[in-house]
Design an enzyme around this catalytic site. Structure first.
Site, PDB file in Angstrom:
ATOM      1  N   GLU A  13       1.081  -0.937   0.052  1.00 52.89           N
ATOM      2  CA  GLU A  13       0.231   0.293   0.027  1.00 52.89           C
ATOM      3  C   GLU A  13       0.739   1.338   0.227  1.00 52.89           C
ATOM      4  OE1 GLU A  13      -3.332  -0.154  -0.535  1.00 52.89           O
ATOM      5  OE2 GLU A  13      -3.128  -2.316  -0.654  1.00 52.89           O
ATOM      6  N   HIS A 179      -7.902  -2.858   0.024  1.00 45.85           N
ATOM      7  CA  HIS A 179      -7.139  -2.059   0.181  1.00 45.85           C
ATOM      8  C   HIS A 179      -6.232  -1.863   1.988  1.00 45.85           C
ATOM      9  CE1 HIS A 179      -7.701  -0.814  -3.387  1.00 45.85           C
ATOM     10  NE2 HIS A 179      -8.972  -0.208  -3.227  1.00 45.85           N
TER      11      HIS A 179
END
Length: 264
Positions: A13, A179
Site C-alpha cells: 500500500e 486495500h
C-alpha cells in the site's frame, strides 16, 4: 524450467490522494510521488496448499510524511502507525533478512506473486531508485508472477480484473479490508491456492527491464501498450497490465513454472 516449493504473495500500500483534493505542493511546485506505507508478504506452501508464514511491517514515508484523509480511509492505515514505523530502506533490509533466515525459504525455491505489476515494477523499483538504494532490492524481487493472467487462463476469462473480481469469480469471500495490504495479500494467497487446486500453471510473467528498456518513459510505455496486441507466453496471454510484461521465453532461466493437479 523448475518448480518451487513456496509462493511469496506481496501487496504494497502507498500514499495516495483524492483526485478532487490534490496533494500538497512540495518545494519546486511538484506534487509528492507515492511512497510505500505497508509492506506485507504471505508465504504459501505449494505442496500442502497452505499458508505457512507471514511478514508484515508498516513503512514511514519520508517525502510527504502526512497521510491524506483519503489514504487513511482507503487503506485503514493511520498516521501514528506510519510515524512509529521504519523508513522503506530499513523495512526492505528487514524483509530480505527475514527471507534469508527463514528455514522454509531456500534459494531458488520460491517465487513472488502479485496482483498486477504495480507493486514490484512501478512502485518499489521507482521508489528505491529515486531514494538511492535500488541496489538493495535482490534479484528475486526483480521477477514475479502476476496472478491476473494465471486467473484468466484458468477460468477462460478474456479480460483481466482486480482482486475483488477474481474472488467473486472463484466464489471466495473477501476477508478483512480491501486495500489493507496484509488483508489483500491473504486474499490473493487464497486465490492462488484455489487456482493451484485446479491445476493452474504459475509461471514468471514479468521482470525488471534492463539497458535501454529501463530508460523508456512511462508515456512511451503507455503508448506502446495502446497499440500492441496481447503478447502470448508459453502458457497464457499477458496484456493490458501496468508495467513491463516479459514473455516467459525471454526470462525462462530466471523464472519458474508450477503445475499442481487437483480438484477445485
Amino acid at each position: 524450467m523448475s518448480s518451487v516449493s513456496h509462493l511469496l504473495v506481496m501487496d504494497f500500500e502507498a500514499t495516495c490522494w483524492d483526485r478532487a483534493k490534490p496533494p500538497p505542493q512540495a518545494d519546486g511546485g511538484k506534487a509528492p510521488r507515492q511512497e510505500i506505507i505497508e509492506f506485507p508478504c504471505v508465504v504459501v506452501e505449494t505442496k500442502s496448499g497452505t499458508v505457512v508464514d507471514e511478514f508484515h511491517q508498516y513503512v514511514k514515508p519520508t517525502e510527504e510524511a502526512t497521510l491524506s484523509e483519503f489514504c487513511t480511509e482507503l487503506t485503514g492505515i493511520e498516521q501514528p502507525q506510519v510515524e512509529a514505523a521504519q523508513p522503506l530502506q530499513k523495512v526492505l533490509e528487514d524483509f530480505v533478512q527475514w527471507v534469508s533466515a527463514n528455514p522454509k525459504l531456500k534459494a531458488d525455491d520460491f517465487a513472488i506473486v502479485t496482483c498486477g505489476d504495480w507493486d514490484l515494477y512501478d512502485q518499489i523499483r521507482t521508489e528505491t531508485t529515486r531514494k538511492g538504494f535500488v541496489h538493495l532490492v535482490p534479484s528475486w524481487m526483480q521477477r514475479w508472477i502476476n496472478i491476473k493472467p494465471i486467473w484468466m487462463k484458468a477460468t477462460g476469462n478474456e479480460k483481466a480484473t482486480g482482486m475483488a473480481g477474481m474472488l467473486r469469480d472463484l466464489d471466495i469471500q473477501l476477508l478483512g479490508k480491501h486495500h489493507s495490504g496484509i488483508d489483500d495479500a491473504r486474499n490473493i494467497a487464497r486465490i492462488a491456492l484455489k487456482l493451484l487446486s485446479r491445476g493452474a500453471v504459475f509461471q514468471c510473467t514479468s521482470t525488471w527491464p534492463a539497458g535501454r528498456q529501463a530508460r523508456k518513459s512511462r508515456a512511451e510505455e503507455k503508448k506502446q501498450k495502446q497499440t500492441k496486441h496481447k503478447a502470448k507466453t508459453d502458457s497464457f496471454e499477458v496484456g493490458g497490465e501496468t508495467g513491463q510484461a516479459v514473455p516467459s521465453a525471454a526470462c525462462e532461466e530466471a523464472c519458474v513454472s508450477i503445475v499442481s493437479s487437483g480438484s477445485a
